[in-house]
Design a protein around this motif. Sequence first.
Motif: not given
Length: 497
Positions: A20-21, A23, A141, A431, A433-435, A439, A485
Amino acid sequence: MKFFAILLAVILISQISVTPAYSSTGWQKAKDHTAWVKDGYVKHTKDAVVAAAKVLAGALASLKAAQATLAAVTASSTATAAQYAAAYAAVQVAQAAVVAAEAALNAALVAAAAAAAAAAGFALGTGIYQLGWGSAHLCWDPVCPVVSNLTIAPKYSSITQDEIDLIIPELLLAETGEKYTKEEFMSSESGVVAWNYMSEGIAFFVNSYRGAAVSTEGRHSEVLQAVSDMNASLQTIPKLHVQAANAMETNFLPKSTLDDLKIISSNLDKSIQDLEEVEFTQEMIDAEPEFYASFLKAKQSVMDAKSSIDESIVTISEYYDMAGNPRPLVGKNGIFPPLTISDLQNFTQECANIGKKCLPDSEILIGNILLDKTNVSFPNYDFFEELAELDSQFYDDEEIIFGSSESVTLSHVLRTTGTTLSNNGMWLNIDLEQSPLTMEARSNIGSTSESLDIPPWIKQNAEWWADEQIDDKTFVQGIQWLIENNIMKISSCDCNR
Protein backbone atom coordinates in the motif's frame (compact mmCIF):
# COMPACT_ATOMS: atom_id res chain seq x y z
CA MET A 1 11.83 -1.01 -8.95
CA LYS A 2 13.67 -4.00 -9.64
CA PHE A 3 14.71 -3.68 -13.13
CA PHE A 4 16.00 -0.42 -12.24
CA ALA A 5 18.60 -1.50 -9.89
CA ILE A 6 19.74 -4.44 -11.67
CA LEU A 7 20.44 -2.85 -14.80
CA LEU A 8 21.41 0.01 -12.99
CA ALA A 9 24.66 -1.14 -12.26
CA VAL A 10 26.85 -3.72 -11.15
CA ILE A 11 25.91 -6.07 -8.65
CA LEU A 12 22.61 -6.26 -7.76
CA ILE A 13 19.52 -7.82 -7.26
CA SER A 14 16.02 -7.67 -6.38
CA GLN A 15 12.41 -7.78 -6.92
CA ILE A 16 9.52 -5.87 -5.85
CA SER A 17 6.19 -6.88 -4.50
CA VAL A 18 3.15 -4.64 -4.20
CA THR A 19 2.35 -2.85 -0.95
CA PRO A 20 0.00 0.00 0.00
CA ALA A 21 2.88 2.42 0.48
CA TYR A 22 3.32 2.74 -3.26
CA SER A 23 0.47 4.61 -4.81
CA SER A 24 0.74 3.84 -8.53
CA THR A 25 0.88 0.82 -10.76
CA GLY A 26 4.23 2.12 -11.96
CA TRP A 27 5.75 0.86 -8.73
CA GLN A 28 4.21 -2.56 -9.22
CA LYS A 29 5.54 -2.86 -12.73
CA ALA A 30 8.96 -1.71 -11.65
CA LYS A 31 9.41 -4.44 -9.12
CA ASP A 32 11.96 -6.45 -11.01
CA HIS A 33 14.28 -3.67 -12.08
CA THR A 34 17.09 -4.45 -9.76
CA ALA A 35 17.55 -8.08 -10.16
CA TRP A 36 20.04 -8.47 -12.93
CA VAL A 37 23.56 -7.60 -13.03
CA LYS A 38 24.84 -9.87 -10.48
CA ASP A 39 28.31 -10.31 -11.97
CA GLY A 40 28.07 -8.72 -15.41
CA TYR A 41 28.64 -5.04 -14.75
CA VAL A 42 30.72 -5.76 -11.72
CA LYS A 43 33.20 -7.70 -13.78
CA HIS A 44 33.54 -4.93 -16.33
CA THR A 45 34.05 -2.30 -13.68
CA LYS A 46 36.39 -4.30 -11.50
CA ASP A 47 38.46 -5.86 -14.28
CA ALA A 48 38.29 -4.27 -17.71
CA VAL A 49 37.59 -0.67 -16.72
CA VAL A 50 40.16 -0.54 -13.98
CA ALA A 51 42.73 -2.16 -16.29
CA ALA A 52 42.85 1.00 -18.38
CA ALA A 53 44.16 3.08 -15.52
CA LYS A 54 46.46 0.33 -14.27
CA VAL A 55 48.22 -0.27 -17.57
CA LEU A 56 48.75 3.46 -18.05
CA ALA A 57 50.25 3.68 -14.58
CA GLY A 58 52.64 0.86 -15.51
CA ALA A 59 53.65 2.63 -18.70
CA LEU A 60 54.28 5.83 -16.76
CA ALA A 61 56.57 3.96 -14.38
CA SER A 62 58.53 2.61 -17.35
CA LEU A 63 58.89 6.10 -18.79
CA LYS A 64 60.20 7.45 -15.51
CA ALA A 65 62.78 4.66 -15.38
CA ALA A 66 63.85 5.41 -18.93
CA GLN A 67 64.15 9.10 -18.18
CA ALA A 68 66.38 8.42 -15.15
CA THR A 69 68.62 6.08 -17.15
CA LEU A 70 68.97 8.49 -20.07
CA ALA A 71 69.77 11.35 -17.71
CA ALA A 72 72.56 9.29 -16.17
CA VAL A 73 74.13 8.81 -19.61
CA THR A 74 74.02 12.47 -20.59
CA ALA A 75 75.48 13.45 -17.21
CA SER A 76 78.52 11.25 -17.76
CA SER A 77 81.80 13.18 -18.05
CA THR A 78 84.07 10.28 -18.86
CA ALA A 79 83.34 9.89 -22.56
CA THR A 80 84.21 13.24 -24.09
CA ALA A 81 85.86 12.25 -27.34
CA ALA A 82 84.22 13.30 -30.59
CA GLN A 83 83.56 9.70 -31.57
CA TYR A 84 80.96 9.51 -28.80
CA ALA A 85 79.02 12.56 -30.08
CA ALA A 86 76.51 10.46 -32.05
CA ALA A 87 75.71 8.39 -28.97
CA TYR A 88 75.17 11.52 -26.87
CA ALA A 89 72.95 13.06 -29.52
CA ALA A 90 70.76 9.98 -29.85
CA VAL A 91 70.39 9.71 -26.08
CA GLN A 92 69.43 13.38 -25.80
CA VAL A 93 66.77 13.01 -28.50
CA ALA A 94 65.39 9.94 -26.72
CA GLN A 95 65.38 11.82 -23.44
CA ALA A 96 63.32 14.63 -24.96
CA ALA A 97 60.88 12.10 -26.39
CA VAL A 98 60.48 10.41 -23.02
CA VAL A 99 59.86 13.72 -21.24
CA ALA A 100 57.16 14.63 -23.77
CA ALA A 101 55.67 11.16 -23.49
CA GLU A 102 55.48 11.43 -19.72
CA ALA A 103 53.46 14.64 -19.91
CA ALA A 104 51.04 13.16 -22.44
CA LEU A 105 50.76 9.93 -20.49
CA ASN A 106 50.00 11.79 -17.28
CA ALA A 107 47.04 13.42 -19.02
CA ALA A 108 45.87 10.03 -20.32
CA LEU A 109 46.22 8.53 -16.85
CA VAL A 110 44.09 11.27 -15.28
CA ALA A 111 41.40 10.74 -17.92
CA ALA A 112 41.42 6.97 -17.48
CA ALA A 113 41.35 7.20 -13.69
CA ALA A 114 38.41 9.61 -13.81
CA ALA A 115 36.56 7.37 -16.27
CA ALA A 116 37.17 4.24 -14.20
CA ALA A 117 35.99 6.06 -11.08
CA ALA A 118 32.77 7.16 -12.78
CA ALA A 119 32.10 3.65 -14.06
CA ALA A 120 32.66 2.19 -10.60
CA GLY A 121 30.41 4.85 -9.11
CA PHE A 122 27.52 4.08 -11.43
CA ALA A 123 27.99 0.39 -10.70
CA LEU A 124 28.04 0.91 -6.95
CA GLY A 125 25.02 3.18 -7.19
CA THR A 126 23.01 0.24 -8.47
CA GLY A 127 23.61 -1.68 -5.30
CA ILE A 128 22.96 1.30 -3.05
CA TYR A 129 19.61 2.06 -4.65
CA GLN A 130 18.66 -1.59 -4.57
CA LEU A 131 19.28 -1.64 -0.84
CA GLY A 132 17.47 1.67 -0.41
CA TRP A 133 14.50 0.29 -2.28
CA GLY A 134 14.56 -2.63 0.14
CA SER A 135 14.42 -0.28 3.13
CA ALA A 136 11.29 1.44 1.82
CA HIS A 137 9.59 -1.83 1.02
CA LEU A 138 10.60 -3.91 4.03
CA CYS A 139 10.48 -1.36 6.84
CA TRP A 140 7.97 1.36 5.90
CA ASP A 141 5.14 -0.80 4.57
CA PRO A 142 5.05 -3.33 6.02
CA VAL A 143 7.21 -2.56 9.04
CA CYS A 144 10.27 -4.42 10.33
CA PRO A 145 11.82 -4.90 13.79
CA VAL A 146 14.67 -2.45 13.26
CA VAL A 147 16.04 -0.64 16.32
CA SER A 148 18.48 2.19 16.90
CA ASN A 149 21.82 1.39 18.51
CA LEU A 150 22.06 4.91 19.93
CA THR A 151 21.32 5.60 23.59
CA ILE A 152 21.23 9.41 23.58
CA ALA A 153 18.33 11.43 22.12
CA PRO A 154 17.59 12.55 19.54
CA LYS A 155 18.16 9.19 17.94
CA TYR A 156 17.32 10.40 14.47
CA SER A 157 19.49 12.77 12.49
CA SER A 158 19.86 13.11 8.74
CA ILE A 159 23.21 11.92 7.44
CA THR A 160 25.47 14.78 6.35
CA GLN A 161 27.36 15.13 3.09
CA ASP A 162 30.65 15.06 5.00
CA GLU A 163 29.68 11.66 6.40
CA ILE A 164 28.67 10.43 2.96
CA ASP A 165 31.98 11.59 1.47
CA LEU A 166 33.81 9.35 3.94
CA ILE A 167 31.55 6.35 3.31
CA ILE A 168 31.73 6.28 -0.50
CA PRO A 169 35.46 5.40 -0.81
CA GLU A 170 34.96 2.61 1.72
CA LEU A 171 32.04 1.22 -0.28
CA LEU A 172 33.95 1.48 -3.56
CA LEU A 173 36.85 -0.45 -2.08
CA ALA A 174 34.48 -3.18 -0.90
CA GLU A 175 32.72 -3.26 -4.27
CA THR A 176 35.66 -3.16 -6.66
CA GLY A 177 38.77 -3.85 -4.61
CA GLU A 178 40.13 -0.51 -5.84
CA LYS A 179 40.84 2.71 -3.95
CA TYR A 180 39.12 5.81 -5.32
CA THR A 181 39.15 9.39 -4.05
CA LYS A 182 36.57 12.11 -4.36
CA GLU A 183 39.13 14.16 -6.28
CA GLU A 184 39.19 11.52 -9.04
CA PHE A 185 35.43 11.82 -9.38
CA MET A 186 35.48 15.60 -9.34
CA SER A 187 37.94 15.71 -12.26
CA SER A 188 35.26 14.83 -14.84
CA GLU A 189 31.62 15.72 -15.44
CA SER A 190 30.62 12.05 -15.41
CA GLY A 191 32.48 11.58 -12.15
CA VAL A 192 30.58 14.43 -10.50
CA VAL A 193 27.29 12.92 -11.66
CA ALA A 194 28.32 9.49 -10.32
CA TRP A 195 29.32 10.94 -6.93
CA ASN A 196 26.03 12.80 -6.56
CA TYR A 197 24.14 9.72 -7.71
CA MET A 198 25.76 7.56 -5.02
CA SER A 199 25.39 10.28 -2.37
CA GLU A 200 21.63 10.62 -2.65
CA GLY A 201 21.21 6.85 -2.61
CA ILE A 202 23.20 6.62 0.63
CA ALA A 203 21.21 9.49 2.15
CA PHE A 204 17.92 7.74 1.40
CA PHE A 205 19.15 4.39 2.72
CA VAL A 206 20.52 5.77 5.99
CA ASN A 207 17.65 8.15 6.69
CA SER A 208 15.01 5.54 5.91
CA TYR A 209 16.43 2.99 8.36
CA ARG A 210 17.12 5.59 11.04
CA GLY A 211 13.54 6.79 10.66
CA ALA A 212 12.12 3.28 10.85
CA ALA A 213 14.21 2.59 13.96
CA VAL A 214 12.92 5.62 15.90
CA SER A 215 9.37 4.65 14.93
CA THR A 216 9.91 1.36 16.73
CA GLU A 217 10.46 3.41 19.91
CA GLY A 218 7.48 5.70 19.30
CA ARG A 219 9.61 8.80 18.68
CA HIS A 220 6.98 10.32 16.43
CA SER A 221 8.40 13.80 15.85
CA GLU A 222 11.70 12.22 14.76
CA VAL A 223 9.81 9.89 12.41
CA LEU A 224 8.24 12.90 10.70
CA GLN A 225 11.63 14.54 10.34
CA ALA A 226 12.84 11.36 8.66
CA VAL A 227 9.82 11.44 6.35
CA SER A 228 10.70 15.02 5.43
CA ASP A 229 14.30 14.08 4.67
CA MET A 230 13.29 10.98 2.72
CA ASN A 231 10.80 13.00 0.66
CA ALA A 232 13.62 15.39 -0.21
CA SER A 233 15.61 12.43 -1.56
CA LEU A 234 12.62 10.95 -3.35
CA GLN A 235 12.18 14.28 -5.14
CA THR A 236 15.85 14.50 -6.17
CA ILE A 237 16.58 10.87 -7.10
CA PRO A 238 14.60 10.79 -10.40
CA LYS A 239 16.62 13.73 -11.75
CA LEU A 240 19.87 12.03 -10.74
CA HIS A 241 18.81 8.87 -12.57
CA VAL A 242 18.29 10.83 -15.77
CA GLN A 243 21.62 12.62 -15.32
CA ALA A 244 23.35 9.28 -14.75
CA ALA A 245 21.73 7.83 -17.88
CA ASN A 246 22.97 10.76 -19.94
CA ALA A 247 26.47 10.52 -18.50
CA MET A 248 26.73 6.80 -19.23
CA GLU A 249 25.91 7.43 -22.88
CA THR A 250 28.82 9.85 -23.32
CA ASN A 251 32.35 8.80 -24.29
CA PHE A 252 34.13 6.75 -21.66
CA LEU A 253 37.53 8.25 -22.58
CA PRO A 254 38.49 11.33 -24.64
CA LYS A 255 39.30 10.72 -28.30
CA SER A 256 42.68 12.37 -27.74
CA THR A 257 43.76 9.68 -25.24
CA LEU A 258 44.23 6.92 -27.81
CA ASP A 259 45.62 9.33 -30.41
CA ASP A 260 48.20 10.67 -27.95
CA LEU A 261 49.31 7.17 -26.97
CA LYS A 262 49.88 6.28 -30.61
CA ILE A 263 51.94 9.43 -31.10
CA ILE A 264 54.01 8.58 -28.03
CA SER A 265 54.65 5.09 -29.36
CA SER A 266 55.69 6.45 -32.76
CA ASN A 267 58.10 8.98 -31.22
CA LEU A 268 59.67 6.37 -28.97
CA ASP A 269 60.02 4.02 -31.92
CA LYS A 270 61.94 6.73 -33.79
CA SER A 271 64.20 7.24 -30.77
CA ILE A 272 64.90 3.52 -30.59
CA GLN A 273 65.87 3.50 -34.28
CA ASP A 274 68.26 6.40 -33.67
CA LEU A 275 69.81 4.57 -30.74
CA GLU A 276 70.12 1.39 -32.79
CA GLU A 277 72.01 3.27 -35.52
CA VAL A 278 74.72 4.41 -33.13
CA GLU A 279 77.86 2.36 -33.77
CA PHE A 280 80.49 1.50 -31.18
CA THR A 281 83.83 0.12 -32.29
CA GLN A 282 85.60 -2.34 -30.07
CA GLU A 283 88.17 0.35 -29.41
CA MET A 284 85.44 2.72 -28.16
CA ILE A 285 83.95 0.00 -25.97
CA ASP A 286 87.33 -0.84 -24.46
CA ALA A 287 88.08 2.84 -23.84
CA GLU A 288 84.78 3.60 -22.13
CA PRO A 289 83.17 0.36 -20.93
CA GLU A 290 80.98 2.07 -18.29
CA PHE A 291 79.66 4.59 -20.79
CA TYR A 292 78.90 1.80 -23.24
CA ALA A 293 77.06 -0.21 -20.57
CA SER A 294 75.03 2.86 -19.59
CA PHE A 295 74.16 3.48 -23.23
CA LEU A 296 72.90 -0.08 -23.67
CA LYS A 297 70.87 0.19 -20.47
CA ALA A 298 69.36 3.48 -21.64
CA LYS A 299 68.40 1.97 -25.00
CA GLN A 300 66.76 -0.98 -23.28
CA SER A 301 64.83 1.32 -20.94
CA VAL A 302 63.37 3.20 -23.91
CA MET A 303 62.41 -0.12 -25.52
CA ASP A 304 60.74 -1.20 -22.27
CA ALA A 305 58.86 2.09 -22.10
CA LYS A 306 57.61 1.68 -25.66
CA SER A 307 56.51 -1.86 -24.88
CA SER A 308 54.47 -0.54 -21.95
CA ILE A 309 52.94 2.16 -24.12
CA ASP A 310 52.00 -0.42 -26.75
CA GLU A 311 50.41 -2.56 -24.06
CA SER A 312 48.45 0.51 -22.97
CA ILE A 313 47.27 1.04 -26.52
CA VAL A 314 46.00 -2.54 -26.74
CA THR A 315 44.10 -2.18 -23.46
CA ILE A 316 42.76 1.30 -24.15
CA SER A 317 41.65 0.26 -27.63
CA GLU A 318 38.91 -1.79 -25.96
CA TYR A 319 37.20 1.50 -25.24
CA TYR A 320 37.33 2.69 -28.87
CA ASP A 321 35.74 1.39 -32.04
CA MET A 322 37.64 0.26 -35.14
CA ALA A 323 37.76 3.83 -36.43
CA GLY A 324 39.39 5.05 -33.22
CA ASN A 325 36.26 6.77 -31.88
CA PRO A 326 35.62 6.42 -28.12
CA ARG A 327 32.85 4.11 -26.93
CA PRO A 328 30.30 5.04 -24.24
CA LEU A 329 29.68 2.95 -21.15
CA VAL A 330 26.30 1.91 -22.51
CA GLY A 331 24.40 2.21 -25.76
CA LYS A 332 25.57 1.44 -29.29
CA ASN A 333 29.02 -0.17 -29.04
CA GLY A 334 28.79 0.36 -25.27
CA ILE A 335 31.38 -1.09 -22.90
CA PHE A 336 28.69 -2.46 -20.57
CA PRO A 337 26.64 -5.07 -22.46
CA PRO A 338 22.83 -4.95 -22.42
CA LEU A 339 20.95 -7.33 -20.16
CA THR A 340 18.09 -9.58 -21.14
CA ILE A 341 14.80 -10.80 -19.78
CA SER A 342 16.32 -14.25 -19.34
CA ASP A 343 19.05 -12.75 -17.11
CA LEU A 344 16.33 -11.46 -14.83
CA GLN A 345 14.37 -14.69 -14.84
CA ASN A 346 17.46 -16.76 -14.04
CA PHE A 347 18.32 -14.51 -11.13
CA THR A 348 14.87 -14.53 -9.57
CA GLN A 349 14.69 -18.30 -9.88
CA GLU A 350 18.05 -18.62 -8.16
CA CYS A 351 16.83 -16.48 -5.25
CA ALA A 352 13.73 -18.66 -4.97
CA ASN A 353 15.92 -21.78 -4.81
CA ILE A 354 18.76 -20.75 -2.50
CA GLY A 355 17.60 -17.63 -0.64
CA LYS A 356 20.16 -14.98 0.27
CA LYS A 357 22.97 -17.05 -1.24
CA CYS A 358 21.78 -15.68 -4.58
CA LEU A 359 22.96 -12.22 -3.53
CA PRO A 360 26.48 -11.22 -4.55
CA ASP A 361 28.92 -11.18 -1.65
CA SER A 362 29.74 -7.56 -2.44
CA GLU A 363 26.07 -6.54 -2.04
CA ILE A 364 25.91 -8.09 1.40
CA LEU A 365 29.21 -6.48 2.35
CA ILE A 366 28.01 -3.07 1.14
CA GLY A 367 24.71 -3.51 2.98
CA ASN A 368 26.47 -4.36 6.22
CA ILE A 369 28.76 -1.35 5.92
CA LEU A 370 25.78 0.95 5.37
CA LEU A 371 23.82 -0.58 8.23
CA ASP A 372 26.82 -0.09 10.50
CA LYS A 373 27.02 3.60 9.51
CA THR A 374 23.27 3.90 10.08
CA ASN A 375 23.59 2.67 13.70
CA VAL A 376 20.66 0.25 13.52
CA SER A 377 20.20 -3.48 14.03
CA PHE A 378 17.55 -6.13 13.33
CA PRO A 379 16.92 -8.40 16.35
CA ASN A 380 15.78 -11.85 15.23
CA TYR A 381 15.39 -10.65 11.64
CA ASP A 382 17.56 -11.57 8.66
CA PHE A 383 17.45 -8.50 6.44
CA PHE A 384 19.25 -10.11 3.51
CA GLU A 385 17.08 -13.22 3.61
CA GLU A 386 14.03 -10.97 3.41
CA LEU A 387 15.60 -9.07 0.51
CA ALA A 388 16.28 -12.30 -1.35
CA GLU A 389 12.67 -13.32 -0.77
CA LEU A 390 11.59 -10.16 -2.57
CA ASP A 391 14.02 -10.95 -5.36
CA SER A 392 12.52 -14.38 -5.79
CA GLN A 393 9.15 -12.94 -6.78
CA PHE A 394 8.68 -12.65 -10.52
CA TYR A 395 6.04 -10.78 -12.45
CA ASP A 396 5.01 -10.80 -16.11
CA ASP A 397 4.74 -7.06 -16.71
CA GLU A 398 8.34 -6.11 -17.42
CA GLU A 399 7.19 -4.64 -20.73
CA ILE A 400 7.25 -1.23 -19.07
CA ILE A 401 11.04 -1.43 -19.30
CA PHE A 402 11.68 -3.83 -22.16
CA GLY A 403 8.82 -2.92 -24.45
CA SER A 404 9.12 -5.20 -27.48
CA SER A 405 12.86 -5.71 -26.97
CA GLU A 406 14.51 -8.75 -25.40
CA SER A 407 17.27 -6.65 -23.85
CA VAL A 408 17.86 -3.13 -22.58
CA THR A 409 20.80 -0.96 -21.58
CA LEU A 410 21.48 0.38 -18.13
CA SER A 411 20.95 3.98 -19.27
CA HIS A 412 17.51 3.06 -20.62
CA VAL A 413 16.58 1.56 -17.27
CA LEU A 414 17.83 4.62 -15.38
CA ARG A 415 16.03 7.05 -17.65
CA THR A 416 12.79 5.07 -17.45
CA THR A 417 13.15 4.92 -13.68
CA GLY A 418 13.57 8.68 -13.44
CA THR A 419 10.66 9.48 -15.74
CA THR A 420 7.96 6.89 -16.50
CA LEU A 421 8.28 5.08 -13.17
CA SER A 422 8.48 8.32 -11.19
CA ASN A 423 5.83 10.31 -13.03
CA ASN A 424 4.43 11.94 -9.89
CA GLY A 425 7.81 13.56 -9.22
CA MET A 426 8.86 11.10 -6.51
CA TRP A 427 11.22 8.16 -7.01
CA LEU A 428 9.21 5.12 -8.11
CA ASN A 429 6.10 7.08 -7.10
CA ILE A 430 6.75 6.12 -3.48
CA ASP A 431 4.14 7.77 -1.25
CA LEU A 432 5.39 7.79 2.33
CA GLU A 433 2.11 9.29 3.52
CA GLN A 434 0.57 5.86 2.97
CA SER A 435 3.12 4.20 5.25
CA PRO A 436 1.82 2.93 8.64
CA LEU A 437 4.85 4.60 10.25
CA THR A 438 3.95 8.02 8.90
CA MET A 439 0.25 7.69 9.65
CA GLU A 440 0.94 6.58 13.22
CA ALA A 441 3.34 9.48 13.79
CA ARG A 442 0.89 12.03 12.42
CA SER A 443 -1.99 10.64 14.44
CA ASN A 444 0.02 10.95 17.64
CA ILE A 445 1.32 14.49 17.26
CA GLY A 446 -1.00 15.96 14.63
CA SER A 447 -0.03 17.05 11.14
CA THR A 448 -0.13 20.76 11.78
CA SER A 449 2.28 23.42 10.68
CA GLU A 450 3.43 23.74 14.29
CA SER A 451 4.43 20.06 14.48
CA LEU A 452 6.19 19.83 11.13
CA ASP A 453 8.20 22.37 9.21
CA ILE A 454 7.98 22.72 5.46
CA PRO A 455 9.98 19.78 4.05
CA PRO A 456 13.30 20.58 2.34
CA TRP A 457 12.12 19.00 -0.91
CA ILE A 458 9.26 21.52 -1.10
CA LYS A 459 11.75 24.35 -0.68
CA GLN A 460 14.01 22.80 -3.33
CA ASN A 461 11.00 22.53 -5.62
CA ALA A 462 10.32 26.23 -5.26
CA GLU A 463 13.94 27.03 -6.12
CA TRP A 464 13.87 24.76 -9.19
CA TRP A 465 10.53 26.27 -10.27
CA ALA A 466 11.91 29.80 -9.94
CA ASP A 467 14.89 28.76 -12.09
CA GLU A 468 12.53 27.10 -14.60
CA GLN A 469 14.10 23.68 -13.99
CA ILE A 470 10.69 22.10 -13.31
CA ASP A 471 7.32 22.83 -14.88
CA ASP A 472 4.28 24.42 -13.26
CA LYS A 473 2.53 21.08 -12.86
CA THR A 474 5.35 19.64 -10.74
CA PHE A 475 5.48 22.79 -8.61
CA VAL A 476 1.73 22.71 -8.02
CA GLN A 477 2.00 19.07 -6.92
CA GLY A 478 4.22 20.24 -4.08
CA ILE A 479 1.67 22.89 -3.06
CA GLN A 480 -1.05 20.25 -3.15
CA TRP A 481 1.04 18.06 -0.86
CA LEU A 482 1.30 20.89 1.67
CA ILE A 483 -2.47 21.38 1.59
CA GLU A 484 -3.29 17.67 1.82
CA ASN A 485 -1.00 17.31 4.85
CA ASN A 486 -2.42 20.37 6.60
CA ILE A 487 0.88 22.24 6.48
CA MET A 488 -0.74 24.89 4.29
CA LYS A 489 -4.35 25.78 5.01
CA ILE A 490 -6.60 27.65 2.60
CA SER A 491 -9.27 29.73 4.29
CA SER A 492 -12.45 30.65 2.48
CA CYS A 493 -13.61 34.23 2.13
CA ASP A 494 -16.89 36.00 1.54
CA CYS A 495 -16.12 37.58 -1.80
CA ASN A 496 -19.32 39.70 -1.67
CA ARG A 497 -18.22 41.61 1.41
